[in-house]
Design a protein around this motif. Structure first.
Motif, PDB file in Angstrom:
ATOM      1  N   ALA A  12      -0.640  -1.918  -4.720  1.00 12.10           N
ATOM      2  CA  ALA A  12       0.161  -2.502  -5.799  1.00 12.10           C
ATOM      3  C   ALA A  12       0.432  -3.975  -5.494  1.00 12.10           C
ATOM      4  O   ALA A  12       0.817  -4.330  -4.379  1.00 12.10           O
ATOM      5  N   LEU A  13       0.231  -4.823  -6.492  1.00 10.80           N
ATOM      6  CA  LEU A  13       0.439  -6.260  -6.354  1.00 10.80           C
ATOM      7  C   LEU A  13       1.555  -6.686  -7.293  1.00 10.80           C
ATOM      8  O   LEU A  13       1.593  -6.268  -8.458  1.00 10.80           O
ATOM      9  N   ALA A  14       2.476  -7.498  -6.767  1.00  7.58           N
ATOM     10  CA  ALA A  14       3.591  -7.976  -7.580  1.00  7.58           C
ATOM     11  C   ALA A  14       3.630  -9.489  -7.572  1.00  7.58           C
ATOM     12  O   ALA A  14       3.321 -10.132  -6.562  1.00  7.58           O
TER      13      ALA A  14
ATOM     14  N   LEU B 205       0.872  -1.167   0.000  1.00  9.93           N
ATOM     15  CA  LEU B 205       0.000   0.000   0.000  1.00  9.93           C
ATOM     16  C   LEU B 205       0.912   1.221   0.000  1.00  9.93           C
ATOM     17  O   LEU B 205       1.751   1.375   0.895  1.00  9.93           O
ATOM     18  N   TYR B 206       0.786   2.064  -1.030  1.00 10.35           N
ATOM     19  CA  TYR B 206       1.621   3.254  -1.123  1.00 10.35           C
ATOM     20  C   TYR B 206       0.790   4.491  -0.772  1.00 10.35           C
ATOM     21  O   TYR B 206      -0.373   4.612  -1.157  1.00 10.35           O
ATOM     22  N   VAL B 207       1.406   5.406  -0.053  1.00  8.89           N
ATOM     23  CA  VAL B 207       0.717   6.584   0.463  1.00  8.89           C
ATOM     24  C   VAL B 207       1.439   7.832  -0.021  1.00  8.89           C
ATOM     25  O   VAL B 207       2.677   7.896  -0.002  1.00  8.89           O
ATOM     26  N   TYR B 208       0.666   8.814  -0.469  1.00  7.41           N
ATOM     27  CA  TYR B 208       1.272  10.127  -0.724  1.00  7.41           C
ATOM     28  C   TYR B 208       0.336  11.213  -0.227  1.00  7.41           C
ATOM     29  O   TYR B 208      -0.840  10.971   0.046  1.00  7.41           O
ATOM     30  N   TYR B 209       0.873  12.426  -0.090  1.00  7.07           N
ATOM     31  CA  TYR B 209       0.183  13.501   0.602  1.00  7.07           C
ATOM     32  C   TYR B 209       0.058  14.713  -0.310  1.00  7.07           C
ATOM     33  O   TYR B 209       1.059  15.338  -0.639  1.00  7.07           O
TER      34      TYR B 209
END
Length: 745
Positions: free
Chosen positions: A714-716, A623-627
């Motif tokens: 995102a899944l890898a 899980l990627y987080v940005y602000y």
């Protein structure tokens, strides 16, 4: 062995927030950054006699500083600070409730008990009532105290402590009066008046070098020809109309230099092209205006040389010599010197060192410089550190003063290092090599996609093109407003409007930037005595697809990864990746549904998968987080352990929460140096059986109550990215406003 020379260049910039026709300032950011960032940066440096630096002052910023300091400029936030509370209308109270907490809560609000108290009360009211109902529950004294504290908290700690009047207000803390409101604004104007004379004095003493930028901070290569965006991105979608106005680029450069000369008495030798954007067509324009050197980015140099800048595991260049020297750029027989900034060192200051104690960050930076010195050999070399000189400091303890003083002390005491201005270095060590090929790009990903290519950005360029054509068609016809209309076009050509349009950045006030951009174009038509096109009456940004918000009510589900606990997630928001958004590959094979909720301390995420999904130990999910509105380091999605893996597009994330099926643990990391992640001690609670349940501490994400964050799952498979959800934008959620103010992890 010669000393390693270090050129530190601080870029001081704000767009024009003023409507020239009405005289109204629509945003307060010049005023607020002026009392926090510009003067203290120069005065801290002044305490170290042997260190010299370069400061780039954007003309549109200088104009507004003069306006606030000497011409009585007013913005809405200042007007409301001075207005008697009994005159507030409901709209005024809404504005104050929403905008007078726009600052870093950890470093600027939480240290002041009364301000903290007001912030917590506001969050509690917003969690329980509508905005209109909430504002009615603040009394007169609370409105007065809030307006004083918002203005007081923006002062740099240096000024809060040095000024007896400000210190008295801070010590009293509450029960402020109308005179206190007037005092704090008067102190702001007084401090603003000191900024330009201080820079002038230090430049005259040879302590600093001053440079400038094209007046309204436009992306010069795109003004010359928007087709230049396809040098780095050949398939990039462009606006319908091709914008080719080299005369505007020339005028912006000339106007910027003329303005600088008017206020400092000489023409600067150096220029920071807006966003460090360069192209072959731009360099002769700069040379024609007497610009002798420019600064750009490491990536631009690498593309120009046809050489990949390879770094080791510690972020040090394997072959450092090409970057750490100036070059002549020879385009069409016109030569301009160029220096190129070290991405890693600049971004460490801009994005990473705020998470470390100041002295520790300074030692790390100097250690890296010493390593460079040991690798470049005996010939003179120049390390260029160039970055925004204002926006990063609110994330530092005491606005960065501890870090800056420690860094300067370390450099001044080291016999192998020296800090110089760019002009000083070039005078002693002219470029040894010449570039006859120059890449068209900026400091962000070595391209221009931050300002063009997105559908919304392209729409804005088309609106600008149409207004510019209207201006050209009426040139020489004797219209009294023609010159003013041309000025409005130049303002609309500024980079900041396009920065906030579309995907990639969110200021929290994008609608105001959208409004201002359209206002300047509307002014063009009015000044030309033409009807305003109907499209300029509507936002450039079309409404985004609905995305979930965290529910007001907290939930407390078991984290067991079992579908039979689904009723406990009943209060969560739901996002379906297959509903009109798609995924990188067939969504039916991966994430089927995302549920989002929260408790008092954690963000709760449940990922439900397709029936055919069967993870292996080689698979990974993150899980990627940005602000929105906060600086983010360039952090490509990275799944292969021990190395960064590239993807088809660049991502700018702040945090990664990675779940590895091999060890059944969810690790939390923050963006470190370029292409790296730094794991933090705090882990996310997790459980996986039929679903993957995650509980991510808000403390680990360093977020404030009410702050908007964006998420991407995102899944890898076997280290390769196979699915994104959502695929084309972040999943926007808002941190609950009742959440306690927490310290940075």
């Amino acid at each position: 062995m010669s000393k390693l020379s270090i050129a530190v260049i601080w870029h001081m910039h704000q767009p024009l927030y003023k409507d020239r026709l009405s005289g109204q300032y629509l945003m307060p950011w010049v005023r607020l950054h002026a009392i926090k960032d510009y003067l203290d940066m120069a005065q801290i440096l002044d305490q170290f006699p042997t260190l010299h630096q370069t400061f780039n002052l954007v003309p549109s910023l200088l104009e507004q500083l003069i306006d606030y300091g000497h011409n009585g400029a007013m913005d809405r936030a200042m007007e409301l600070t001075l207005m008697p509370v009994r005159e507030f209308c409901l709209d005024d109270k809404r504005y104050i409730f929403e905008r007078f907490f726009d600052l870093n809560w950890d470093h600027m609000l939480a240290p002041h008990p009364r301000y903290h108290e007001l912030g917590l009360k506001r969050n509690a009211l917003m969690a329980k009532y509508t905005l209109d109902e909430a504002v009615r529950r603040f009394d007169v004294q609370e409105w007065i105290d809030l307006t004083v504290w918002f203005n007081l908290a923006w002062f740099d700690p240096m000024w809060q402590e040095a000024d007896p009047d400000l210190q008295a207000l801070i010590q009293r803390g509450r029960n402020f009066t109308q005179k206190d409101r007037e005092l704090v604004i008067a102190k702001q104007r007084e401090l603003i008046r000191r900024i330009i004379p201080t820079y002038r004095r230090m430049a005259e003493a040879g302590k600093i070098e001053l440079t400038t930028t094209p007046f309204y901070h436009p992306i010069l290569p795109l003004l010359v020809d928007t087709q230049s965006a396809r040098v780095a991105r050949p398939e990039l979608p462009l606006p319908h109309a091709r914008y080719c106005r080299p005369e505007d680029a020339q005028a912006q450069v000339r106007k910027g230099i003329d303005f600088f000369e008017k206020h400092f008495g000489y023409r600067p030798s150096g220029m920071w092209p807006s966003e460090q954007s360069v192209s072959p067509a731009v360099m002769p324009l700069l040379a024609a205006e007497g610009v002798r050197w420019v600064v750009s980015d490491e990536g631009v140099l690498g593309h120009s040389l046809g050489k990949k800048m390879v770094r080791d595991a510690h972020g040090q260049l394997m072959d450092p010599a090409p970057l750490y020297q100036p070059y002549w750029v020879d385009m069409a027989g016109q030569k301009v010197a160029a220096v190129f900034r070290d991405i890693v060192l600049s971004d460490l200051i801009g994005f990473s060192y705020s998470r470390m104690p100041g002295h520790q960050a300074a030692k790390d930076l100097v250690g890296r410089l010493k390593t460079i010195a040991s690798r470049v050999g005996d010939e003179p070399h120049l390390v260029t550190i160039a970055l925004d000189g204002e926006n990063c400091w609110e994330y530092y303890h005491r606005d960065g003063a501890e870090f800056l003083r420690a860094f300067y002390q370390e450099v001044e005491a080291d016999p192998d290092l020296e800090m110089v201005t760019v002009a000083e270095y070039l005078e002693q060590h002219p470029p040894r090599e010449t570039l006859t090929t120059l890449h068209s790009g900026s400091w962000i990903s070595s391209d221009f996609t931050t300002w063009i290519g997105d559908p919304t950005k392209n729409r804005a360029w088309d609106y600008l093109f149409q207004a510019r054509e209207a201006l050209a068609a009426r040139e020489g016809k004797g219209l009294p407003g023609w010159e003013q209309a041309r000025e409005e076009i130049h303002i609309a050509e500024g980079s900041d409007w396009f920065w906030w349009f579309g995907e990639g950045h969110n200021s929290g006030q994008d609608e105001l930037f959208d409004y201002q951009f359209r206002l300047h174009l509307q002014n063009v038509y009015r000044l030309l005595e033409l009807s305003v096109p109907v499209e300029l009456e509507r936002p450039v940004t079309k409404p985004a697809p609905a995305t979930p918000q965290l529910p007001i009510t907290a939930i407390n589900p078991r984290l067991d990864g079992l579908m039979n606990s689904a009723p406990e997630w009943a209060g969560a928001s739901i996002y379906d990746p297959t509903s009109g958004q798609g995924a990188m590959h067939a969504a039916a094979t991966g994430v089927r549904r995302i549920r989002l909720g929260h408790n008092d301390q954690e963000l709760l995420v449940r990922l439900e998968f397709a029936e055919s999904f069967a993870p292996t130990p080689q698979d990974s999910l993150a899980l990627y987080v940005y602000y929105p509105g906060q600086p983010r380091i360039n952090s490509p999605i990275n799944f292969k352990k021990g190395q960064a893996t590239g993807t088809t597009k660049d991502y700018y994330f702040a945090h990664e929460i990675r779940y590895d099926w091999a060890d059944s643990i969810a690790y939390i990391s923050f963006a470190g140096e370029t292409n790296t992640w730094v794991q933090i001690d705090l882990a996310a609670h997790s459980a996986f059986h039929e679903t993957l349940d995650l509980a991510i501490p808000f403390r680990a994400l360093s977020v404030a109550p009410g702050q908007e964050i964006h998420l991407v799952v995102a899944l890898a498979r076997a280290g390769e990215l196979v699915e994104l959800a959502p695929a084309n934008h972040g999943l926007a959620v808002r941190v609950p406003k009742l959440m306690p103010v927490l310290g940075i992890a």
